[in-house]
Design a protein around this motif. Structure first.
Motif, mmCIF file in Angstrom:
data_model
loop_
_atom_site.group_PDB
_atom_site.id
_atom_site.type_symbol
_atom_site.label_atom_id
_atom_site.label_comp_id
_atom_site.label_asym_id
_atom_site.label_seq_id
_atom_site.Cartn_x
_atom_site.Cartn_y
_atom_site.Cartn_z
ATOM 1 N N ARG A 5 -7.175 -17.713 12.850
ATOM 2 C CA ARG A 5 -6.628 -19.042 13.099
ATOM 3 C C ARG A 5 -5.594 -19.361 12.031
ATOM 4 N NH1 ARG A 5 -10.539 -23.222 13.718
ATOM 5 N NH2 ARG A 5 -9.104 -24.626 12.671
ATOM 6 N N PRO A 6 -4.617 -20.211 12.346
ATOM 7 C CA PRO A 6 -3.565 -20.518 11.373
ATOM 8 C C PRO A 6 -4.119 -21.197 10.124
ATOM 9 C CG PRO A 6 -2.947 -21.257 13.578
ATOM 10 C CD PRO A 6 -4.398 -20.901 13.635
ATOM 11 N N VAL A 7 -3.480 -20.939 9.004
ATOM 12 C CA VAL A 7 -3.795 -21.646 7.768
ATOM 13 C C VAL A 7 -3.191 -23.044 7.856
ATOM 14 C CG1 VAL A 7 -3.416 -21.705 5.274
ATOM 15 C CG2 VAL A 7 -3.914 -19.530 6.409
ATOM 16 N N ARG A 8 -3.983 -24.044 7.509
ATOM 17 C CA ARG A 8 -3.514 -25.430 7.550
ATOM 18 C C ARG A 8 -3.506 -26.016 6.141
ATOM 19 N NH1 ARG A 8 -4.569 -26.564 13.105
ATOM 20 N NH2 ARG A 8 -3.295 -28.452 12.873
ATOM 21 N N ASP A 9 -2.970 -27.222 6.019
ATOM 22 C CA ASP A 9 -2.877 -27.853 4.698
ATOM 23 C C ASP A 9 -4.242 -28.038 4.047
ATOM 24 O OD1 ASP A 9 -0.152 -27.974 4.988
ATOM 25 O OD2 ASP A 9 -0.109 -30.081 5.626
ATOM 26 N N TRP A 10 -5.271 -28.207 4.863
ATOM 27 C CA TRP A 10 -6.615 -28.470 4.354
ATOM 28 C C TRP A 10 -7.503 -27.224 4.369
ATOM 29 C CZ3 TRP A 10 -4.208 -30.551 8.581
ATOM 30 C CH2 TRP A 10 -4.581 -30.023 9.822
ATOM 31 N N SER A 11 -6.919 -26.061 4.669
ATOM 32 C CA SER A 11 -7.716 -24.836 4.783
ATOM 33 C C SER A 11 -8.419 -24.485 3.483
ATOM 34 C CB SER A 11 -6.835 -23.670 5.232
ATOM 35 O OG SER A 11 -6.383 -23.853 6.557
ATOM 36 N N GLU A 12 -7.777 -24.740 2.345
ATOM 37 C CA GLU A 12 -8.411 -24.407 1.069
ATOM 38 C C GLU A 12 -9.709 -25.184 0.887
ATOM 39 O OE1 GLU A 12 -7.402 -24.580 -3.733
ATOM 40 O OE2 GLU A 12 -5.773 -24.506 -2.260
ATOM 41 N N ALA A 13 -9.725 -26.448 1.298
ATOM 42 C CA ALA A 13 -10.949 -27.243 1.199
ATOM 43 C C ALA A 13 -12.038 -26.672 2.102
ATOM 44 C CB ALA A 13 -10.661 -28.698 1.569
ATOM 45 N N VAL A 14 -11.679 -26.276 3.319
ATOM 46 C CA VAL A 14 -12.662 -25.705 4.247
ATOM 47 C C VAL A 14 -13.175 -24.368 3.714
ATOM 48 C CG1 VAL A 14 -13.025 -24.847 6.589
ATOM 49 C CG2 VAL A 14 -11.670 -26.920 6.219
ATOM 50 N N GLN A 15 -12.288 -23.571 3.134
ATOM 51 C CA GLN A 15 -12.719 -22.301 2.548
ATOM 52 C C GLN A 15 -13.731 -22.541 1.423
ATOM 53 O OE1 GLN A 15 -8.986 -20.563 1.354
ATOM 54 N NE2 GLN A 15 -8.183 -20.695 3.445
ATOM 55 N N TRP A 16 -13.461 -23.538 0.607
ATOM 56 C CA TRP A 16 -14.386 -23.908 -0.475
ATOM 57 C C TRP A 16 -15.742 -24.293 0.099
ATOM 58 C CZ3 TRP A 16 -16.621 -28.758 -1.211
ATOM 59 C CH2 TRP A 16 -17.275 -28.962 -2.428
ATOM 60 N N LEU A 17 -15.726 -25.105 1.166
ATOM 61 C CA LEU A 17 -16.967 -25.540 1.799
ATOM 62 C C LEU A 17 -17.736 -24.359 2.377
ATOM 63 C CD1 LEU A 17 -18.948 -27.606 2.992
ATOM 64 C CD2 LEU A 17 -17.333 -27.919 4.891
ATOM 65 N N LEU A 18 -17.056 -23.516 3.141
ATOM 66 C CA LEU A 18 -17.740 -22.378 3.754
ATOM 67 C C LEU A 18 -18.282 -21.427 2.695
ATOM 68 C CD1 LEU A 18 -15.378 -21.574 6.767
ATOM 69 C CD2 LEU A 18 -17.517 -22.877 6.777
ATOM 70 N N GLY A 19 -17.580 -21.305 1.587
ATOM 71 C CA GLY A 19 -18.077 -20.466 0.503
ATOM 72 C C GLY A 19 -19.376 -20.992 -0.078
ATOM 73 N N HIS A 20 -19.470 -22.311 -0.247
ATOM 74 C CA HIS A 20 -20.701 -22.895 -0.765
ATOM 75 C C HIS A 20 -21.835 -22.790 0.247
ATOM 76 C CE1 HIS A 20 -19.784 -24.475 -4.718
ATOM 77 N NE2 HIS A 20 -18.596 -24.836 -4.276
ATOM 78 N N LEU A 21 -21.532 -22.949 1.528
ATOM 79 C CA LEU A 21 -22.574 -22.810 2.543
ATOM 80 C C LEU A 21 -23.087 -21.376 2.586
ATOM 81 C CD1 LEU A 21 -21.088 -24.991 5.434
ATOM 82 C CD2 LEU A 21 -22.895 -25.601 3.811
ATOM 83 N N ALA A 22 -22.190 -20.414 2.400
ATOM 84 C CA ALA A 22 -22.617 -19.012 2.352
ATOM 85 C C ALA A 22 -23.493 -18.756 1.132
ATOM 86 C CB ALA A 22 -21.393 -18.099 2.332
#
Length: 253
Positions: free
Chosen positions: A22-39
């Motif tokens: 999926r395309p990288v969006r302006d808020w993708s870094e925040a979502v990546q941070w979240l998914l990393g913590h959930l993992a």
């Protein structure tokens, strides 16, 4: 199927093997941070982030199962799907409750006070996968943002009960399902009241967000407005207010 494009939503998503791109969006870094913590917290049922591919697209896990897209499939309407969805949302919330830097990221929707957890933001059957009548995963964290649990729960009730005037069971059944969801999540009587009180404001905030995005030139939200989505939400606010005695008796108890 490699190269399979998924319909719906506001982002072009392609499945390649066991991943989606999926395309990288302006808020993708925040979502990546979240998914990393959930993992790291070993929350099952959410996609893992695997970096960016050669075309500059995010690479995430493909979650197997039947998506609860409209018309909502039969297995996604079962009580078992409702209960397991509530428990999945609780796990996501609990895993973010103690993170100290929730507001230190660029989220798409703004934070909602008081900040307790990171809300999924659009927890609904169409963003979940189902297997054998159970909710086994949730995806599309684009609308994630810090906020109170009740903010996410109100949206989840609206979508899962569903507490609407369209494609919904009778009011008494909506109330029963809403109470079942909140019980499975683990809300006390006072906390259930807070969620019910948040239903209308949550939908009104969604309408405001859609209108603001459309005014900023977002073609997807402009199309949603033209298709009458905001009008439906406003009618459903009236529906929720009109049946307040039923919510008080059954959902709050």
């Amino acid at each position: 199927m490699d190269g399979e494009r998924f319909s719906g939503g506001t982002t072009t998503v392609v499945r390649i093997g066991r991943t989606v791109r999926r395309p990288v969006r302006d808020w993708s870094e925040a979502v990546q941070w979240l998914l990393g913590h959930l993992a790291a917290a070993q929350v099952r049922g959410v996609p893992r982030w695997h970096g960016v591919d050669e075309q500059g697209r995010e690479v995430l896990d493909f979650l197997p199962g039947e998506v609860g897209a409209y018309p909502v499939p039969e297995q996604a309407r079962r009580d078992s799907a409702l209960v397991s969805a509530a428990r999945l949302l609780r796990r996501v919330h609990d895993a973010t409750a103690d993170l100290p830097d929730k507001t230190g990221h660029r989220w798409w929707p703004p934070a909602v006070e008081p900040v307790e957890v990171v809300c999924h933001g659009d927890f609904a059957p169409y963003n979940c996968v189902f297997q054998r009548g159970e909710t086994t995963g949730v995806f599309d964290f684009d609308a994630a943002h810090p906020g109170p649990r009740r903010w996410d729960l109100a949206h989840a009730l609206y979508r899962f009960a569903p507490m609407s005037t369209v494609d919904s069971p009778p009011v008494a059944e909506q109330a029963r399902r809403a109470r079942l969801f909140l019980d499975a999540y683990g809300r006390s009587r006072g906390e259930r009241q807070d969620v019910v009180d948040t239903l209308g404001p949550r939908l009104l905030a969604l309408v405001d967000f859609m209108r603001a995005r459309a005014a900023d030139g977002d073609p997807d939200f402009a199309r949603h407005l033209a298709d009458g989505h905001a009008d439906l939400y406003l009618r459903d606010v009236e529906h929720i207010e009109r049946h307040a005695p039923t919510w008080a008796e059954v959902v709050v108890g």
